[in-house]
Design a protein around this motif. Structure first.
Motif, PDB file in Angstrom:
ATOM      1  N   ALA A 105       0.796  -0.937   0.300  1.00  0.00           N
ATOM      2  CA  ALA A 105      -0.326   0.127  -0.415  1.00  0.00           C
ATOM      3  C   ALA A 105       0.694   1.463  -0.438  1.00  0.00           C
ATOM      4  O   ALA A 105       0.153   2.463   0.153  1.00  0.00           O
ATOM      5  CB  ALA A 105      -1.015   0.194   0.943  1.00  0.00           C
ATOM      6  N   LEU A 106       2.449   1.477   0.449  1.00  0.00           N
ATOM      7  CA  LEU A 106       2.679   2.464  -0.062  1.00  0.00           C
ATOM      8  C   LEU A 106       3.311   2.544  -1.066  1.00  0.00           C
ATOM      9  O   LEU A 106       4.667   3.546  -1.126  1.00  0.00           O
ATOM     10  CB  LEU A 106       3.623   2.297   1.370  1.00  0.00           C
ATOM     11  N   ASP A 107       3.416   1.674  -1.514  1.00  0.00           N
ATOM     12  CA  ASP A 107       4.059   1.884  -3.578  1.00  0.00           C
ATOM     13  C   ASP A 107       3.261   2.370  -3.557  1.00  0.00           C
ATOM     14  O   ASP A 107       2.068   2.637  -4.734  1.00  0.00           O
ATOM     15  CB  ASP A 107       4.394   0.458  -4.105  1.00  0.00           C
ATOM     16  N   ASP A 108       3.899   3.975  -4.088  1.00  0.00           N
ATOM     17  CA  ASP A 108       3.137   4.616  -5.320  1.00  0.00           C
ATOM     18  C   ASP A 108       1.974   5.146  -5.743  1.00  0.00           C
ATOM     19  O   ASP A 108       1.762   5.232  -6.369  1.00  0.00           O
ATOM     20  CB  ASP A 108       3.733   4.410  -7.281  1.00  0.00           C
ATOM     21  N   PRO A 109       1.633   6.234  -4.873  1.00  0.00           N
ATOM     22  CA  PRO A 109      -0.338   6.236  -4.571  1.00  0.00           C
ATOM     23  C   PRO A 109      -0.138   7.525  -5.554  1.00  0.00           C
ATOM     24  O   PRO A 109       0.916   8.550  -5.126  1.00  0.00           O
ATOM     25  CB  PRO A 109      -0.399   6.263  -3.137  1.00  0.00           C
ATOM     26  N   LYS A 110      -1.531   7.822  -5.829  1.00  0.00           N
ATOM     27  CA  LYS A 110      -0.686   9.398  -6.813  1.00  0.00           C
ATOM     28  C   LYS A 110      -1.526  10.146  -5.493  1.00  0.00           C
ATOM     29  O   LYS A 110      -2.354  10.758  -5.851  1.00  0.00           O
ATOM     30  CB  LYS A 110      -2.707   8.445  -7.573  1.00  0.00           C
ATOM     31  N   VAL A 111      -0.324  10.211  -5.203  1.00  0.00           N
ATOM     32  CA  VAL A 111      -0.610  11.514  -3.664  1.00  0.00           C
ATOM     33  C   VAL A 111       0.038  12.819  -4.379  1.00  0.00           C
ATOM     34  O   VAL A 111       0.929  12.671  -5.498  1.00  0.00           O
ATOM     35  CB  VAL A 111      -0.318  11.270  -2.778  1.00  0.00           C
ATOM     36  N   ASN A 112      -0.304  14.490  -4.009  1.00  0.00           N
ATOM     37  CA  ASN A 112       0.778  14.623  -4.584  1.00  0.00           C
ATOM     38  C   ASN A 112       1.905  15.819  -3.472  1.00  0.00           C
ATOM     39  O   ASN A 112       2.586  16.099  -3.788  1.00  0.00           O
ATOM     40  CB  ASN A 112      -0.176  16.611  -4.829  1.00  0.00           C
ATOM     41  N   ASP A 113       1.710  14.714  -2.456  1.00  0.00           N
ATOM     42  CA  ASP A 113       2.261  15.784  -1.516  1.00  0.00           C
ATOM     43  C   ASP A 113       3.946  15.012  -2.141  1.00  0.00           C
ATOM     44  O   ASP A 113       3.914  13.767  -2.030  1.00  0.00           O
ATOM     45  CB  ASP A 113       2.556  14.847  -0.121  1.00  0.00           C
ATOM     46  N   PRO A 114       5.095  15.693  -1.835  1.00  0.00           N
ATOM     47  CA  PRO A 114       6.093  15.093  -2.234  1.00  0.00           C
ATOM     48  C   PRO A 114       7.255  14.761  -1.048  1.00  0.00           C
ATOM     49  O   PRO A 114       7.682  13.934  -1.513  1.00  0.00           O
ATOM     50  CB  PRO A 114       6.874  16.861  -2.839  1.00  0.00           C
ATOM     51  N   SER A 115       6.578  14.675   0.208  1.00  0.00           N
ATOM     52  CA  SER A 115       7.438  14.336   1.152  1.00  0.00           C
ATOM     53  C   SER A 115       6.795  13.112   1.525  1.00  0.00           C
ATOM     54  O   SER A 115       7.154  12.002   2.170  1.00  0.00           O
ATOM     55  CB  SER A 115       7.142  14.877   2.589  1.00  0.00           C
ATOM     56  N   TYR A 116       5.571  11.954   0.546  1.00  0.00           N
ATOM     57  CA  TYR A 116       5.427  11.001   0.944  1.00  0.00           C
ATOM     58  C   TYR A 116       6.635   9.914   0.442  1.00  0.00           C
ATOM     59  O   TYR A 116       6.046   8.777   1.546  1.00  0.00           O
ATOM     60  CB  TYR A 116       3.830  10.939   0.107  1.00  0.00           C
ATOM     61  N   GLY A 117       7.194   9.822  -0.896  1.00  0.00           N
ATOM     62  CA  GLY A 117       8.085   9.214  -0.642  1.00  0.00           C
ATOM     63  C   GLY A 117       9.201   8.601   0.183  1.00  0.00           C
ATOM     64  O   GLY A 117       9.499   7.490   0.872  1.00  0.00           O
ATOM     65  N   GLY A 118       9.426   9.762   1.032  1.00  0.00           N
ATOM     66  CA  GLY A 118      10.692   8.971   2.791  1.00  0.00           C
ATOM     67  C   GLY A 118      10.193   8.801   3.622  1.00  0.00           C
ATOM     68  O   GLY A 118      10.308   8.237   4.485  1.00  0.00           O
TER      69      GLY A 118
END
Length: 761
Positions: A105-118
């Motif tokens: 569920a943590l893999d590549d969701p379509k969100v605009n927040d750039p901090s999500y990946g970290g």
């Protein structure tokens, strides 16, 4: 203006109106197309947004599952460390196994927040660290380092990993929730625009509604007619399903009944409305067995199930065949399942009987051969194959039955056997066949014709028994008979020769002494004249048998004589070649032996509890009556007390013994002194009725016994009620003797008990 002008004007007005209507329809259709395209674009955007929201919703549930899984794993670890029981590792193992899938569920969701990946990467690392810490403590514990494991648990490391993991997972959850909420707001705005476009679309559609009203009315009328037809069809199908003796039902994925036919209602003893919507467990009031749950799980996974079970129906144990058939949607998913139940008790019994018959045929030493109506061999049992030298796996369909017959038998088949079989469906006699190596073997042959529904012969079955030994015995018997004529005077036995005309041809001195008549007075006289009419009638059945070529032996008692009261008599055919010209009668005085045997048998043939005959005494009585020629007038009643076991189980064996004695006394009062009453064991009794000329007489006694069993038994202060089932058999035939009579009576008793007990069959 004339009539034609008026008509033309009316037609012109209608054409103009039609043009305006067509123009309005075209304009409305053009506007409808434009608005529909705009609405489709808005709808497409809304659907894309909804799809993203749905994906984000799934990810939210999966991330929540990560938190739950970490908690389950930690709980399982703590339980295992505290108790050492492996069952606490189950939630830990389950959580570890499903964690990789949940972390996707943590893999590549379509969100605009750039901090999500970290934050997602950090969450993965911390979850991995926490699981490693849990695994390490379990490993230490299992390796015998319990103190080290507990120390590691009590340290702050695991707690810190858990807290940081929760923090970063929650942070990812917040980002995804915010993105989902943003998309929901955009969807709401898009829906608002779509609603305005929809209102415009509706306005345009109004133009079509008026034109389509008539068509809608016609469609509605057609729908009503279809609904009526469907209702009638459903009623018809319901009548069909309620009329068949098969249980039918449909259950949904929750295993709740959605349809049952009448047979299923009768199974549960409830009406349709009381069954629909409920589960099997709710209807039966008990939990499903593991086997039932396994089959329910399998059918809901799309696997068809078939099984058999025993069930008590109306007081009788019945065999039921059931099937669970999955109801699959076009996409392959299972929406529910159908279930059927068929009573196969009779079929199982028939199959069992067929297996038994097949086993008998396969293992009998008699030769069994089957052919089609043309005489082509279709089957030979192992005994027939061995006799003819044909291997068990060798085909026989190319053989003709005449290959295994001697020329004499083939000639007899055409002239005698085939006509008799076609007329009477069976023929029995002696014939000769060819064994391996061309050896001629005499056989006792039974030929049976099997017919179809129209009465045409479809196939033949022949059962052949090797009688070579019997033929040789006959020859030896003739030699012995000839030898007897020369030594008759030297033996103490009574010897007489009787011709085919029933007159004495020879008697020895022992016969003279026993009969009190001289040889000259006996020779030439009939047996009836010398022995008297009553004695002749007693001997007549044996005389008939010996004149048919059979050697018979029996015992007779002459109560009025001093010496020679008991004689062991043998009638031996007197043959001239194959023709019986009379018989030789040989009688031995067995009075002393008989009296001693009678005394010993009297001691060994009585039941100690009731004083009745026991099984040995009863069978001796049947043997004696059969040997005395009373087989045709012998009736046998087999009796079983119903529900007697409950008396023993409830009140004990002393009370049961008293009841058995009373029932024995009742039986003795119902029969004549010349009849035999026996206790065969337990609560099983038997009655032999001698001199019965009609079956109705035996059935009348059986009815009295049933009533006697139903009357109450007074045992001390107790009044007990049981019952009796009776099986009736009449006349012992020559082939099976009294043993066949016993078997028939036992089968009738089983039938009476199967029909509900407390009756005779």
């Amino acid at each position: 203006m004339g009539l034609d002008g008026a008509v033309e004007a009316a037609l012109a007005r209608r054409r103009n109106l039609l043009r305006w209507i067509i123009a309005a329809l075209v304009a409305s259709l053009a506007g409808l197309i434009v608005v529909t395209l705009l609405l489709a674009r808005e709808t497409e955007g809304t659907l894309r947004s909804a799809a993203v929201q749905a994906d984000l919703g799934v990810r939210l549930r999966q991330l929540q599952g990560v938190l739950v899984g970490l908690t389950d794993a930690e709980t399982g670890q703590r339980g295992y460390l505290l108790t050492g029981r492996d069952r606490y590792l189950t939630p830990y193992t389950a959580a570890v196994q499903r964690m990789p899938q949940l972390l996707k569920a943590l893999d590549d969701p379509k969100v605009n927040d750039p901090s999500y990946g970290g934050k997602a990467d950090k969450a993965r690392q911390l979850v991995a660290l926490k699981l490693s810490e849990l695994a390490e403590t379990i490993r230490l514990y299992q390796d015998g380092h319990q103190d080290a494991a507990i120390k590691l648990v009590l340290s702050d490391t695991g707690e810190a990993y858990m807290e940081q993991a929760r923090t970063h997972v929650n942070a990812a959850l917040d980002i995804i929730r915010n993105e989902r909420d943003r998309l929901a707001l955009e969807s709401a705005l898009s829906v608002s625009r779509g609603q305005r476009l929809l209102a415009l679309t509706v306005s345009l559609l109004i133009l079509f509604v008026a034109l389509a009203a008539t068509q809608a009315w016609l469609v509605s009328a057609a729908r009503r007619q279809l609904e009526k037809a469907l209702t009638d069809s459903e009623r018809f199908l319901r009548q069909i399903t309620d009329s068949v003796p098969i249980r039918m039902a449909y259950l949904d994925r929750e295993s709740r009944y959605r349809f049952v036919n009448q047979a299923h209602c009768e199974r549960f003893g409830k009406e349709f409305k009381d069954i629909v919507g409920r589960t099997r467990e709710e209807l039966l009031g008990r939990a499903n067995t593991e086997e039932v749950n396994r089959m329910l799980e399998a059918v809901l996974n799309g696997e068809r199930q078939r099984f058999e079970f025993d069930e008590m129906v109306n007081g009788q144990m019945r065999r039921i065949e059931s099937q669970l058939i999955p109801d699959k949607a076009p996409d392959g998913s299972v929406r529910g399942f159908y279930t059927t139940g068929v009573d196969i008790t009779d079929r199982v019994a028939s199959e069992r009987a067929l297996r038994d018959l097949t086993e008998i045929i396969e293992h009998t030493p008699d030769n069994v051969v089957q052919t089609n109506w043309r005489g082509d061999v279709t089957y030979m049992n192992p005994a027939a194959r061995q006799s003819t030298g044909i291997a068990l796996d060798e085909p026989v369909t190319s053989r003709h039955f005449s290959e295994f017959n001697t020329p004499e038998t083939n000639a007899r088949f055409r002239s005698e056997i085939a006509p008799a079989v076609k007329e009477h469906s069976a023929w029995v006699g002696e014939a000769t066949v060819l064994a391996a190596g061309g050896r001629v073997v005499p056989v006792n042959d039974l030929v049976i014709a099997h017919r179809d529904a129209e009465g045409r012969v479809q196939r033949y079955t022949a059962v052949m028994r090797d009688i070579s030994e019997a033929i040789e015995n006959r020859r030896q018997l003739s030699l012995q008979a000839a030898t007897l004529s020369s030594i008759a005077e030297a033996v103490p036995a009574l010897i007489a020769v009787v011709g085919v005309d029933g007159r004495y041809r020879f008697v020895n001195s022992a016969f003279e002494r026993w009969s009190g008549a001289t040889r000259d007075a006996v020779i030439g006289q009939t047996v009836e004249a010398v022995m008297g009419s009553e004695e002749f009638e007693r001997c007549e059945p044996w005389v008939a048998r010996v004149m048919a070529g059979e050697t018979v032996s029996f015992e007779k008692t002459y109560a009025h004589r001093g010496e020679g009261r008991h004689l062991a008599i043998s009638y031996i055919p007197l043959r001239n070649g194959s023709v019986v010209e009379g018989y030789v009668a040989v009688a031995q005085d067995i009075t002393e032996h008989k009296e001693e045997k009678s005394r010993l048998m009297q001691m060994a043939q009585r039941d100690a509890l009731t004083g009745l005959l026991n099984r040995v005494g009863f069978e001796a009585y049947l043997q004696e009556k059969t040997e005395q020629g009373g087989a045709d007038s012998l009736a046998l009643l087999y009796i079983d007390l119903d529900h007697f076991k409950a008396v023993n189980d409830t009140y004990g064996h002393p009370v049961g013994d008293q009841l058995l004695r009373q029932f024995a006394q009742r039986l003795q009062r119902l029969v004549r002194p010349t009849d035999a009453v026996a206790r065969l064991g337990g609560d099983e009794f038997a009655v032999a009725l001698a001199g019965v000329r009609q079956r109705e007489n035996a059935e009348a006694v059986a009815d009295k016994i049933v009533r006697a069993g139903q009357e109450p038994f007074d045992v001390g202060a107790l009044v007990l009620r049981v019952g009796a089932s009776v099986g009736v058999a009449f006349k012992a035939d020559e082939e099976t003797g009294w043993q066949g009579l016993v078997e028939r009576a036992d089968n009738r008793l089983y039938q009476a008990k199967s029909d509900g007990r407390g009756r005779r069959a």
